[in-house]
Design a protein around this motif. Structure first.
Motif, PDB file in Angstrom:
ATOM      1  N   THR A  98       5.723  42.458 -16.104  1.00 16.99           N
ATOM      2  CA  THR A  98       7.379  42.203 -16.064  1.00 16.99           C
ATOM      3  C   THR A  98       7.519  40.944 -15.570  1.00 16.99           C
ATOM      4  OG1 THR A  98       7.595  44.644 -15.559  1.00 16.99           O
ATOM      5  CG2 THR A  98       9.585  42.935 -15.074  1.00 16.99           C
ATOM      6  N   THR A 112      10.729  43.509 -19.079  1.00 15.85           N
ATOM      7  CA  THR A 112       9.480  44.065 -19.319  1.00 15.85           C
ATOM      8  C   THR A 112       8.700  43.513 -20.642  1.00 15.85           C
ATOM      9  OG1 THR A 112       9.876  46.159 -18.004  1.00 15.85           O
ATOM     10  CG2 THR A 112       7.838  46.008 -19.675  1.00 15.85           C
ATOM     11  N   ALA A 113       7.727  42.666 -20.526  1.00 12.33           N
ATOM     12  CA  ALA A 113       7.185  41.961 -21.857  1.00 12.33           C
ATOM     13  C   ALA A 113       6.005  43.007 -22.195  1.00 12.33           C
ATOM     14  CB  ALA A 113       6.756  40.894 -21.187  1.00 12.33           C
ATOM     15  N   VAL A 114       5.344  43.562 -21.528  1.00 13.08           N
ATOM     16  CA  VAL A 114       4.145  44.486 -21.789  1.00 13.08           C
ATOM     17  C   VAL A 114       4.417  45.703 -21.087  1.00 13.08           C
ATOM     18  CG1 VAL A 114       1.684  44.733 -22.354  1.00 13.08           C
ATOM     19  CG2 VAL A 114       2.549  42.410 -22.554  1.00 13.08           C
ATOM     20  N   GLY A 130       6.311  40.712 -27.106  1.00 15.11           N
ATOM     21  CA  GLY A 130       5.455  40.863 -26.279  1.00 15.11           C
ATOM     22  C   GLY A 130       4.180  40.372 -26.789  1.00 15.11           C
ATOM     23  N   THR A 177       2.254  37.081 -25.102  1.00 10.09           N
ATOM     24  CA  THR A 177       2.175  37.564 -23.528  1.00 10.09           C
ATOM     25  C   THR A 177       0.829  38.361 -23.684  1.00 10.09           C
ATOM     26  OG1 THR A 177       4.661  37.513 -23.186  1.00 10.09           O
ATOM     27  CG2 THR A 177       3.136  38.913 -21.550  1.00 10.09           C
ATOM     28  N   GLY A 203       7.408  45.441 -26.094  1.00 12.13           N
ATOM     29  CA  GLY A 203       6.240  45.660 -25.106  1.00 12.13           C
ATOM     30  C   GLY A 203       5.272  46.858 -25.327  1.00 12.13           C
TER      31      GLY A 203
END
Length: 267
Positions: free
Chosen positions: A12, A22-24, A46, A49, A225
């Motif tokens: 995050t 939240t990216a992943v 995501g 990332t 994500g």
């Protein structure tokens, strides 16, 4: 043993307003040695990332990241530095990833100096020259600088810098998206040949579905994500089960026919 094994990995970030983004979000995956996993999704899904999390270029908030049987989140910075030569990345923008003040020899040689794997200057020069030749660049490029190269040549230098330490795993973060179609095809063909010759494992991050279709043996579709669909490339892209994957396919160019088992030859 899988070369990559992720379990419930999360990351995050904070927005400029201080809000969590939240990216992943709880991603798990397994990649076998010699496999090419494609990670696809729209911008902001995501995927880039995740590629950086796999190599611990950025730190995960939680979860387990196993590379070649080691939990790299538990390694100290010194331990990680020693193993870094085995796990490399090729970035999207070749010129931006190359130091314009250095010669091509210095750029490709730098990882050897950091890794301390080749002691003498002559040994390093020999390794740099051989690696450049593997990516289609002759000795005459040694004393040039990135600004004197075409975009395709710059990306070949980036790939040589990645390969010079003899890695086992390479994350390819949209390595051809900034190149024109003809150069893109030649770079992908070269990457496929290098994989066969060196036994490399690739994680190929891309928004280009047709490139993934031809280049990758398996695929993970990422949205907000999370993985919404995973499996063999042929199964997922020929018969997508999830609405998001179907929407991506509908927006992509029509598929190009190829013969199964000849994926590398078609790029």
């Amino acid at each position: 043993m899988p070369i990559i094994e992720l379990k419930d990995v999360r990351k995050t970030f904070r927005s400029p307003q201080g809000l969590p983004v939240t990216a992943v979000d709880g991603v798990s995956l397994s990649v076998e040695r010699g496999e090419t996993l494609g990670i696809i999704g729209e911008s902001g899904s995501g995927k880039s990332t995740l590629g950086r999390l796999i190599l611990r270029l950025i730190e995960a908030d939680s979860g387990t990241i196993m590379l070649e049987g080691e939990d790299i989140r538990q390694l100290s910075k010194a331990q990680l530095r020693k193993r870094r030569r085995r796990w490399q990345i090729v970035f999207q923008e070749p010129f931006a990833s190359l130091n314009p003040r250095l010669t091509i020899r210095q750029i490709v040689e730098e990882p050897l100096i950091v890794a301390k794997t080749y002691g003498s200057r002559a040994e390093r020069l020999s390794k740099v020259t051989a690696t450049l030749e593997e990516v289609g660049l002759s000795r005459e490029f040694l004393n040039r600088r990135p600004a004197n190269l075409s975009g395709g040549q710059q990306q070949r230098v980036g790939i040589a810098r990645c390969l010079v330490t003899d890695p086992t795993l390479v994350v390819l973060d949209e390595p051809t998206s900034s190149l024109d179609l003809t150069i893109r095809a030649s770079i992908l063909r070269m990457l496929a040949e290098l994989q066969l010759a060196r036994g490399l494992t690739y994680v190929f991050v891309s928004h280009d579905i047709e490139t993934v279709r031809h280049f990758c043996s398996s695929v993970a579709v990422m949205h907000r994500g999370k993985f919404v669909e995973t499996g063999s490339t042929d199964d997922v892209l020929s018969n997508p089960q999830q609405a998001y994957t179907q929407a991506l396919m509908a927006a992509a160019m029509p598929p190009i026919p190829y013969t199964p088992g000849e994926r590398a030859a078609t790029v």
